[in-house]
Write a protein that holds these residues in place. Structure first.
Motif, PDB file in Angstrom:
ATOM      1  N   VAL A 208     -39.138 -11.007 -23.062  1.00 26.05           N
ATOM      2  CA  VAL A 208     -38.871 -12.531 -22.081  1.00 26.05           C
ATOM      3  C   VAL A 208     -37.883 -13.292 -23.294  1.00 26.05           C
ATOM      4  CG1 VAL A 208     -39.432 -14.511 -21.829  1.00 26.05           C
ATOM      5  CG2 VAL A 208     -41.000 -12.912 -21.639  1.00 26.05           C
ATOM      6  N   GLU A 209     -36.774 -13.003 -22.754  1.00 25.92           N
ATOM      7  CA  GLU A 209     -35.522 -13.496 -23.723  1.00 25.92           C
ATOM      8  C   GLU A 209     -34.063 -14.246 -23.008  1.00 25.92           C
ATOM      9  OE1 GLU A 209     -33.036 -14.710 -26.167  1.00 25.92           O
ATOM     10  OE2 GLU A 209     -34.423 -12.735 -27.326  1.00 25.92           O
ATOM     11  N   ASP A 210     -33.975 -15.037 -22.893  1.00 29.76           N
ATOM     12  CA  ASP A 210     -32.097 -15.479 -22.356  1.00 29.76           C
ATOM     13  C   ASP A 210     -30.520 -15.026 -23.110  1.00 29.76           C
ATOM     14  OD1 ASP A 210     -33.262 -17.621 -24.096  1.00 29.76           O
ATOM     15  OD2 ASP A 210     -31.974 -18.328 -23.862  1.00 29.76           O
ATOM     16  N   ASN A 211     -31.155 -14.750 -24.259  1.00 25.06           N
ATOM     17  CA  ASN A 211     -29.661 -13.941 -24.738  1.00 25.06           C
ATOM     18  C   ASN A 211     -29.297 -13.188 -23.877  1.00 25.06           C
ATOM     19  OD1 ASN A 211     -28.405 -12.855 -26.825  1.00 25.06           O
ATOM     20  ND2 ASN A 211     -27.704 -14.508 -26.768  1.00 25.06           N
ATOM     21  N   ILE A 212     -28.116 -12.956 -23.241  1.00 21.92           N
ATOM     22  CA  ILE A 212     -27.397 -10.966 -23.244  1.00 21.92           C
ATOM     23  C   ILE A 212     -27.466  -9.936 -23.709  1.00 21.92           C
ATOM     24  CG2 ILE A 212     -26.307 -10.031 -21.058  1.00 21.92           C
ATOM     25  CD1 ILE A 212     -27.325 -12.191 -19.665  1.00 21.92           C
ATOM     26  N   ALA A 213     -27.202 -10.664 -24.315  1.00 17.20           N
ATOM     27  CA  ALA A 213     -26.425  -9.228 -25.923  1.00 17.20           C
ATOM     28  C   ALA A 213     -28.067  -8.352 -26.083  1.00 17.20           C
ATOM     29  CB  ALA A 213     -25.273 -10.179 -27.337  1.00 17.20           C
ATOM     30  N   ASN A 214     -28.344 -10.003 -26.300  1.00 16.16           N
ATOM     31  CA  ASN A 214     -30.269  -9.417 -27.300  1.00 16.16           C
ATOM     32  C   ASN A 214     -30.828  -8.745 -25.996  1.00 16.16           C
ATOM     33  OD1 ASN A 214     -30.316 -10.478 -29.891  1.00 16.16           O
ATOM     34  ND2 ASN A 214     -30.581 -13.016 -29.287  1.00 16.16           N
ATOM     35  N   LEU A 215     -30.939  -9.051 -25.037  1.00 16.15           N
ATOM     36  CA  LEU A 215     -32.077  -8.891 -24.180  1.00 16.15           C
ATOM     37  C   LEU A 215     -31.206  -6.617 -23.823  1.00 16.15           C
ATOM     38  CD1 LEU A 215     -34.111  -9.260 -21.521  1.00 16.15           C
ATOM     39  CD2 LEU A 215     -32.078  -9.218 -20.158  1.00 16.15           C
ATOM     40  N   GLU A 216     -30.201  -6.854 -23.834  1.00 15.44           N
ATOM     41  CA  GLU A 216     -29.476  -5.445 -23.231  1.00 15.44           C
ATOM     42  C   GLU A 216     -29.718  -4.740 -24.466  1.00 15.44           C
ATOM     43  OE1 GLU A 216     -25.399  -6.555 -21.853  1.00 15.44           O
ATOM     44  OE2 GLU A 216     -25.144  -6.942 -20.167  1.00 15.44           O
ATOM     45  N   LEU A 217     -30.228  -4.908 -26.527  1.00 19.38           N
ATOM     46  CA  LEU A 217     -29.859  -4.289 -26.869  1.00 19.38           C
ATOM     47  C   LEU A 217     -31.305  -4.135 -26.924  1.00 19.38           C
ATOM     48  CD1 LEU A 217     -29.865  -3.387 -29.783  1.00 19.38           C
ATOM     49  CD2 LEU A 217     -30.175  -4.741 -30.699  1.00 19.38           C
ATOM     50  N   PHE A 218     -32.766  -5.133 -26.332  1.00 23.85           N
ATOM     51  CA  PHE A 218     -33.779  -4.259 -26.209  1.00 23.85           C
ATOM     52  C   PHE A 218     -34.452  -3.324 -25.504  1.00 23.85           C
ATOM     53  CE2 PHE A 218     -35.034  -9.239 -28.315  1.00 23.85           C
ATOM     54  CZ  PHE A 218     -34.532  -9.011 -29.253  1.00 23.85           C
ATOM     55  N   LEU A 219     -33.793  -3.745 -24.203  1.00 24.16           N
ATOM     56  CA  LEU A 219     -33.700  -3.105 -23.355  1.00 24.16           C
ATOM     57  C   LEU A 219     -33.583  -1.654 -23.391  1.00 24.16           C
ATOM     58  CD1 LEU A 219     -32.941  -5.285 -19.856  1.00 24.16           C
ATOM     59  CD2 LEU A 219     -35.037  -4.132 -20.858  1.00 24.16           C
ATOM     60  N   CYS A 220     -32.113  -1.785 -24.591  1.00 26.08           N
ATOM     61  CA  CYS A 220     -31.630  -0.289 -24.816  1.00 26.08           C
ATOM     62  C   CYS A 220     -32.690   0.531 -25.733  1.00 26.08           C
ATOM     63  CB  CYS A 220     -30.354  -0.788 -24.863  1.00 26.08           C
ATOM     64  SG  CYS A 220     -29.333   1.532 -25.861  1.00 26.08           S
ATOM     65  N   LEU A 221     -32.937  -0.016 -26.383  1.00 26.17           N
ATOM     66  CA  LEU A 221     -34.211   0.810 -27.720  1.00 26.17           C
ATOM     67  C   LEU A 221     -35.350   0.887 -26.563  1.00 26.17           C
ATOM     68  CD1 LEU A 221     -33.835  -2.150 -30.285  1.00 26.17           C
ATOM     69  CD2 LEU A 221     -31.992   0.473 -30.413  1.00 26.17           C
ATOM     70  N   LEU A 222     -35.841   0.592 -25.947  1.00 20.57           N
ATOM     71  CA  LEU A 222     -36.934   0.428 -25.583  1.00 20.57           C
ATOM     72  C   LEU A 222     -36.082   1.750 -24.344  1.00 20.57           C
ATOM     73  CD1 LEU A 222     -38.307  -3.141 -24.534  1.00 20.57           C
ATOM     74  CD2 LEU A 222     -38.936  -1.575 -26.156  1.00 20.57           C
ATOM     75  N   GLU A 223     -35.544   1.612 -23.653  1.00 14.64           N
ATOM     76  CA  GLU A 223     -35.662   2.721 -22.041  1.00 14.64           C
ATOM     77  C   GLU A 223     -35.331   3.865 -23.918  1.00 14.64           C
ATOM     78  OE1 GLU A 223     -32.481   0.800 -20.012  1.00 14.64           O
ATOM     79  OE2 GLU A 223     -34.000  -0.277 -18.529  1.00 14.64           O
ATOM     80  N   SER A 224     -34.760   4.068 -24.773  1.00 12.83           N
ATOM     81  CA  SER A 224     -34.257   5.304 -24.708  1.00 12.83           C
ATOM     82  C   SER A 224     -35.207   5.632 -25.217  1.00 12.83           C
ATOM     83  CB  SER A 224     -33.271   4.872 -25.909  1.00 12.83           C
ATOM     84  OG  SER A 224     -33.963   4.022 -27.899  1.00 12.83           O
ATOM     85  N   GLN A 225     -36.777   5.592 -25.564  1.00 16.48           N
ATOM     86  CA  GLN A 225     -38.406   5.391 -26.390  1.00 16.48           C
ATOM     87  C   GLN A 225     -39.141   5.703 -23.911  1.00 16.48           C
ATOM     88  OE1 GLN A 225     -39.116   5.730 -29.356  1.00 16.48           O
ATOM     89  NE2 GLN A 225     -37.331   5.514 -28.865  1.00 16.48           N
ATOM     90  N   GLY A 226     -38.209   5.957 -23.517  1.00 16.57           N
ATOM     91  CA  GLY A 226     -38.879   5.984 -22.379  1.00 16.57           C
ATOM     92  C   GLY A 226     -39.873   4.742 -21.207  1.00 16.57           C
ATOM     93  N   TYR A 227     -39.276   3.777 -21.712  1.00 17.69           N
ATOM     94  CA  TYR A 227     -40.634   2.855 -21.513  1.00 17.69           C
ATOM     95  C   TYR A 227     -39.355   2.148 -19.936  1.00 17.69           C
ATOM     96  CZ  TYR A 227     -42.819   2.641 -26.121  1.00 17.69           C
ATOM     97  OH  TYR A 227     -43.788   3.357 -26.386  1.00 17.69           O
TER      98      TYR A 227
END
Ligand code: MN
Length: 132
Positions: free
Chosen positions: A10-29
């Protein structure tokens, strides 16, 4: 034990959101996303998550309110990592009192983020946690 973890970001800031998604997806989530509190509440009332990553300053309904209402949803025992730039002691106290598991102050390093996720997901019991 389930292999794939169901994570909500849950995040409204695009830059933060993209960073979180990138970190999570790199772990397979493959996390689900809500960009405001209203959408977050819709998702948590219908699905059971293994982990919720929650910003506090959100459009429509803020993170404090989301955290409060989470406790009345199927996700009442889901670990919550609060990520916020508002790091006052008062905010921290309020957030922890509402059952947040881990509190991260932005900006934080990648290793801090991964550690928080590992800790949150490591001691879980999906059967007991998800009350539906
Ligand atoms: Mn925000």
């Amino acid at each position: 034990m389930r292999g794939i973890k169901n994570i909500l970001v849950v995040e409204d800031n695009i830059a933060n959101l993209e960073l979180f998604l990138c970190l999570l997806e790199s772990q397979g989530y493959k996390p689900e996303v809500a960009m405001d509190g209203e959408r977050a509440l819709e998702l948590v009332s219908n699905s059971c998550f293994d982990l919720i990553i929650l910003d506090i300053k959100l459009p429509k309904i803020d993170g404090f309110e989301v955290l409060k209402r989470l406790k009345k949803s199927p996700n009442l025992n889901t670990p919550v990592i609060v990520v916020t730039a508002c790091a006052t002691d008062e905010n921290k106290r309020k957030i922890l009192a509402q059952g947040c598991t881990i509190y991260l102050t932005k900006p934080f390093g990648m290793s801090t983020f991964y550690e928080a996720i590992t800790v949150s997901l490591s001691n879980n019991n999906p059967v007991e946690r998800c009350i539906q």
